[in-house]
Design an enzyme around this catalytic site. Structure first.
Site, PDB file in Angstrom:
ATOM      1  N   LYS A 181       0.852  -1.197   0.000  1.00  0.00           N
ATOM      2  CA  LYS A 181       0.000   0.000   0.000  1.00  0.00           C
ATOM      3  C   LYS A 181       0.878   1.234   0.000  1.00  0.00           C
ATOM      4  O   LYS A 181       1.678   1.451   0.907  1.00  0.00           O
ATOM      5  CB  LYS A 181      -0.924   0.045   1.224  1.00  0.00           C
ATOM      6  CG  LYS A 181      -2.004   1.144   1.082  1.00  0.00           C
ATOM      7  CD  LYS A 181      -2.615   1.576   2.410  1.00  0.00           C
ATOM      8  CE  LYS A 181      -1.820   2.672   3.071  1.00  0.00           C
ATOM      9  NZ  LYS A 181      -1.863   3.962   2.327  1.00  0.00           N
ATOM     10  N   GLY A 234       6.616   4.826   8.891  1.00  0.00           N
ATOM     11  CA  GLY A 234       5.797   6.024   8.928  1.00  0.00           C
ATOM     12  C   GLY A 234       5.755   6.616  10.319  1.00  0.00           C
ATOM     13  O   GLY A 234       6.713   6.496  11.092  1.00  0.00           O
ATOM     14  N   SER A 235       4.637   7.212  10.665  1.00  0.00           N
ATOM     15  CA  SER A 235       4.521   7.951  11.917  1.00  0.00           C
ATOM     16  C   SER A 235       4.343   7.026  13.112  1.00  0.00           C
ATOM     17  O   SER A 235       3.841   5.904  12.991  1.00  0.00           O
ATOM     18  CB  SER A 235       3.330   8.912  11.855  1.00  0.00           C
ATOM     19  OG  SER A 235       2.108   8.198  11.915  1.00  0.00           O
ATOM     20  N   GLY A 239       1.969   3.710  13.694  1.00  0.00           N
ATOM     21  CA  GLY A 239       2.630   2.486  14.129  1.00  0.00           C
ATOM     22  C   GLY A 239       1.959   1.871  15.339  1.00  0.00           C
ATOM     23  O   GLY A 239       1.798   0.638  15.428  1.00  0.00           O
ATOM     24  N   GLU A 257       9.239   0.862  11.474  1.00  0.00           N
ATOM     25  CA  GLU A 257      10.315   1.874  11.443  1.00  0.00           C
ATOM     26  C   GLU A 257       9.609   3.213  11.485  1.00  0.00           C
ATOM     27  O   GLU A 257       8.959   3.624  10.528  1.00  0.00           O
ATOM     28  CB  GLU A 257      11.171   1.718  10.186  1.00  0.00           C
ATOM     29  CG  GLU A 257      12.506   2.437  10.283  1.00  0.00           C
ATOM     30  CD  GLU A 257      12.508   3.778   9.565  1.00  0.00           C
ATOM     31  OE1 GLU A 257      12.281   4.802  10.257  1.00  0.00           O
ATOM     32  OE2 GLU A 257      12.726   3.798   8.355  1.00  0.00           O
ATOM     33  N   CYS A 291      13.172  10.652   8.268  1.00  0.00           N
ATOM     34  CA  CYS A 291      12.972  10.248   9.657  1.00  0.00           C
ATOM     35  C   CYS A 291      14.249  10.308  10.479  1.00  0.00           C
ATOM     36  O   CYS A 291      14.208  10.504  11.693  1.00  0.00           O
ATOM     37  CB  CYS A 291      12.390   8.842   9.718  1.00  0.00           C
ATOM     38  SG  CYS A 291      13.341   7.612   8.802  1.00  0.00           S
ATOM     39  N   GLU A 387       8.998  15.381  16.300  1.00  0.00           N
ATOM     40  CA  GLU A 387       9.544  15.309  14.942  1.00  0.00           C
ATOM     41  C   GLU A 387       8.843  16.333  14.062  1.00  0.00           C
ATOM     42  O   GLU A 387       7.617  16.333  13.943  1.00  0.00           O
ATOM     43  CB  GLU A 387       9.355  13.904  14.369  1.00  0.00           C
ATOM     44  CG  GLU A 387      10.013  13.713  13.025  1.00  0.00           C
ATOM     45  CD  GLU A 387       9.919  12.281  12.532  1.00  0.00           C
ATOM     46  OE1 GLU A 387      10.914  11.772  11.980  1.00  0.00           O
ATOM     47  OE2 GLU A 387       8.845  11.664  12.710  1.00  0.00           O
TER      48      GLU A 387
END
Length: 487
Positions: A181, A234-235, A239, A257, A291, A387
């Site tokens: 995706k 991703g975020s 996650g 990750e 990231c 972040e």
């Protein structure tokens, strides 16, 4: 390769790739892609519905028995074809990334890296080995490594084709089938790769590539009982939702990750020019949308004025402009949401520290953020803890080694950290103390190594990825006990 030419919008594939065919979404629903340069809509992409996502998983499940029965070289032959096609499509992939999320074509290397990943795993399927033991009297025992079945890969928008290859190649060579995706912010390179998968001749259902938003297709994949492994980059918020969905469904294996707030520590004996150039590149590359970007820099107070002066000069000296132009090396933020989020962090930073770079506005339309530096920012400030995902860096000073390590570790994240010093004893001493999945000594992100694991401590994720370790993420271990009659 030839020069980058304009791709006609009508030639861009935006459909879903399910069971070896390109199809429109079952409910005909689409979402718009908006140029981060002009803020104009330029394409409609098909949104995978729940039914479409279920169909992709079903196709992968049906394709699994035949695919897993192939030998590693038989699977790898498809990889070789795909890698070659990706390289041939470099210019188009670079342009599609620039169009969708603003990545400058001048620094686009992702196609080369993706092709290398498929080439590597094409030759490494035989690494899926078990072990044997004669340590139990009367038995010959062994382990075998077997593929799980259906693997879902949810990839981010900042460097999508890197993650598409990095997650799917090891899963596929291990004998799994995949559903990928893409992000709604940057789906075009993924749909282009789908056309290359078709050309490479992969059996239907082995690779399925869908586009859409996380709350629809991502949610289905996270809860799906037939998805045995889910790899996500991703975020942190997403996650956590994925991990909870795994627990609520079939306890699927999850590799995460997530974000980072990476520190770089500069000691007085460091090569200042070198440290400035690398830390500047780390936070400026891809407009700070990385990231592991070193968004916090701690400089020893004895060299701080010199370091900051050089850093500001280098950081300001970027070629901001249309990412489709070869002379631009600093593009826009990916979309309006990302643009406004970075702007909000900058406003917050003005209240917590001193802005020494970035106050000027950019005289052009689009979602461009000028490189921004804050000095003497409070350690508990929002811009020091969260972040930002933009070209914004905080530079603070320090005196004491233990104190700076404590500050560097005072974060929920632990993805990447760096230390610059010529004292190898100090470098290794600090490297051991830093709570981070990767520590660079006299180097910083995005420096990495293919043969080293990559992943994070704390809220930066679960598990490790990389050429030498990713295969393990997609293989079950089975113990076989064999009683032997010695009489």
């Amino acid at each position: 390769m030839g020069s980058i030419e304009s791709t006609k919008i009508g030639e861009i594939e935006t459909r879903l790739f399910i069971n070896g065919k390109f199809v429109e979404s079952s409910d005909k629903r689409t979402f718009d892609l908006t140029s981060p340069v002009t803020n104009e809509k330029f394409a409609k992409v098909y949104e995978a519905s729940e039914d479409d996502t279920n169909a992709a998983v079903a196709a992968a499940k049906a394709a699994f028995p035949a695919w897993s029965a192939l030998s590693p070289p038989q699977r790898g032959a498809y990889f070789k074809k795909l890698a070659s096609l990706i390289l041939e499509s470099h210019d188009e992939l670079a342009q599609l990334e620039a169009m969708s999320m603003g990545r400058p074509v001048s620094g686009y290397f992702d196609s080369y890296a993706a092709a290398s990943t498929f080439d590597f795993f094409a030759e490494n399927g035989y690494q899926a080995l078990g072990a044997s033991s004669l340590n139990t009297p009367g038995y010959v025992n062994m382990t075998v490594r077997q593929p799980f079945g259906v693997v879902a890969a949810i990839i981010p928008w900042n460097v999508p084709i890197l993650f598409l290859a990095g997650k799917s190649a090891p899963a596929l060579i291990a004998g799994n089938t995949v559903v990928i995706k893409s992000s709604e912010k940057a789906p075009l390179t993924s749909t282009k790769v789908a056309t290359l998968v078709e050309k490479a001749g992969f059996p239907p259902g082995v690779i399925n590539i869908i586009s859409g938003h996380g709350q629809i297709s991502g949610n289905v994949l996270s809860h799906h009982m037939d998805v045995r492994v889910l790899s996500f980059t991703g975020s942190g918020r997403t996650g956590r939702l994925i991990q909870a969905a795994s627990a609520e469904s079939n306890m699927k294996n999850v590799i995460l990750e997530l974000g980072g707030k990476s520190p770089a520590i500069i000691f007085p004996d460091a090569d200042i020019e070198h440290a400035v150039e690398e830390t500047k590149h780390s936070i400026q590359w891809n407009s700070g949308q990385v990231c592991m970007a070193n968004s916090r820099i701690y400089v020893h107070e004895s060299i701080a004025s010199n370091f900051i002066e050089l850093f500001n000069k280098r950081f300001a000296d970027v070629a901001i402009g249309d990412p489709l132009l070869p002379d631009s090396n600093h593009g826009p933020q990916a979309d309006e949401v990302q643009f406004k989020q970075v702007q909000a962090y900058i406003e917050s930073g003005k209240k917590a520290g001193k802005m020494s770079l970035g106050a000027e506005t950019i005289d052009q339309q689009g979602f461009f953020i000028r490189p921004t530096v804050f000095l003497d920012t409070k350690e508990d400030a929002k811009v020091m803890k969260e972040e930002i995902f933009g070209p914004v860096v905080n530079i603070n000073t320090f005196q004491d080694e233990d104190d700076v390590v404590a500050k560097a570790n005072d974060t929920d994240f632990g993805l990447y950290a760096a230390v610059y010093t010529k004292d190898i004893h100090r470098a290794l001493r600090i490297a051991k103390k830093l709570e981070s999945g990767t520590v660079g000594v006299n180097c910083t992100s995005p420096t990495s190594a293919h043969d080293m694991p990559f992943g994070g401590y704390k809220s930066s994720g679960l598990g490790r990825e990389g050429w030498t370790v990713s295969l393990n993420n997609f293989l079950e271990t089975k113990t076989i006990l064999m009683k032997v009659n010695d009489a």
